[in-house]
Design a protein around this motif. Sequence first.
Motif, PDB file in Angstrom:
ATOM      1  N   GLN A 295       0.786  -1.070  -0.147  1.00  0.00           N
ATOM      2  CA  GLN A 295       0.135  -0.160   0.004  1.00  0.00           C
ATOM      3  C   GLN A 295       0.819   1.252  -0.154  1.00  0.00           C
ATOM      4  O   GLN A 295       1.893   1.302   0.735  1.00  0.00           O
ATOM      5  CB  GLN A 295      -0.863   0.004   1.372  1.00  0.00           C
ATOM      6  N   PRO A 296       0.539   2.307  -0.726  1.00  0.00           N
ATOM      7  CA  PRO A 296       1.247   3.425  -0.900  1.00  0.00           C
ATOM      8  C   PRO A 296       1.466   4.092   0.761  1.00  0.00           C
ATOM      9  O   PRO A 296       0.555   4.058   1.272  1.00  0.00           O
ATOM     10  CB  PRO A 296       0.543   4.373  -1.818  1.00  0.00           C
TER      11      PRO A 296
ATOM     12  N   LEU B  45       6.234   2.044  -0.659  1.00  0.00           N
ATOM     13  CA  LEU B  45       4.998   1.097  -0.564  1.00  0.00           C
ATOM     14  C   LEU B  45       5.411   0.453   0.849  1.00  0.00           C
ATOM     15  O   LEU B  45       6.372  -0.145   0.802  1.00  0.00           O
ATOM     16  CB  LEU B  45       5.100   0.113  -1.648  1.00  0.00           C
TER      17      LEU B  45
ATOM     18  N   GLU C 195       6.188   4.464  -5.847  1.00  0.00           N
ATOM     19  CA  GLU C 195       5.120   5.220  -5.090  1.00  0.00           C
ATOM     20  C   GLU C 195       4.024   4.446  -4.974  1.00  0.00           C
ATOM     21  O   GLU C 195       3.159   4.690  -4.173  1.00  0.00           O
ATOM     22  CB  GLU C 195       5.261   6.702  -5.422  1.00  0.00           C
ATOM     23  N   ASN C 196       3.639   3.567  -6.087  1.00  0.00           N
ATOM     24  CA  ASN C 196       2.327   3.019  -6.187  1.00  0.00           C
ATOM     25  C   ASN C 196       2.534   1.696  -6.789  1.00  0.00           C
ATOM     26  O   ASN C 196       3.603   1.170  -6.990  1.00  0.00           O
ATOM     27  CB  ASN C 196       1.534   3.909  -6.938  1.00  0.00           C
TER      28      ASN C 196
ATOM     29  N   LYS D 135       8.522   8.643   0.215  1.00  0.00           N
ATOM     30  CA  LYS D 135       7.556   7.973  -0.683  1.00  0.00           C
ATOM     31  C   LYS D 135       8.115   6.440  -0.879  1.00  0.00           C
ATOM     32  O   LYS D 135       9.046   6.156  -0.914  1.00  0.00           O
ATOM     33  CB  LYS D 135       7.429   8.637  -2.155  1.00  0.00           C
TER      34      LYS D 135
END
Length: 245
Positions: free
Chosen positions: A159-160, A178, A209-210, A176
């Motif tokens: 999850q970010p 995960l 970041e995602n 930033k």
Amino acid sequence: IGIGFSIPSNMARNVLEQILKDGKVRRGQLGVVIQNITEEIAKALDLKDTRGVIVSEVRRGSAADRAGVKRGDVITAINGERIEDNNVLRNRVAATLPGNEIAVTVLRDGKEEQLKATLDEFTAENAKSTNPDERNNFGSPGEEGAGGGGAGKLGLDLQPVTPDIARRLELPAGTKGLIVMDVEQSGPAAEAGIEKGDVILEINRQPVENIDEAKAALDKTGDARASLILVARAGRTIYITVQPN
């Protein structure tokens, strides 16, 4: 219990001379967190061998930071002397008095660079803890709400990182990455040592970041090659290699 430890004579002589002259021992400090290069890390970085050390963290404002050392650099020599592992580098730096300049040879993006670093002084106050058993409490995964995703090749639920998660993990502002919400116990990430609560900052030298960025970074290397994962854990960053499914 029958175990003996030997100290190199040059090191003992240096310590003795400093005590006789100044009444204390002064040691230089470069300001990096380093790791030995395993065969897996060498393959992930396209290195010819495992000699040298990889920099997993550069402390802000340190001698290394001022010299231009970057995270991901491989230090191969100090003052022209080959660095075989992290013990050799620590001893070379510690044996150099603070304020002296050293030449640091690094490999960066496949190219060799020469840097000059003026060493700081090692003190107990500026020595950062690197105890791998320390953990931060990030709370229950459910508290962060929906939006998590999987990295199936690694066996992770990710999850970010939100500003709230960063504060609770005591990460630097603006971090930033995960956060690992769950680890498949039979998956490759668990086998490599990635744990629930770790924060993945990079995959194969690419910041993530995602979930989409994580999957794209994994796809670049394919399934036959181990992925190099940069993880933030307990106030430090470490590189871990994972062979994806």
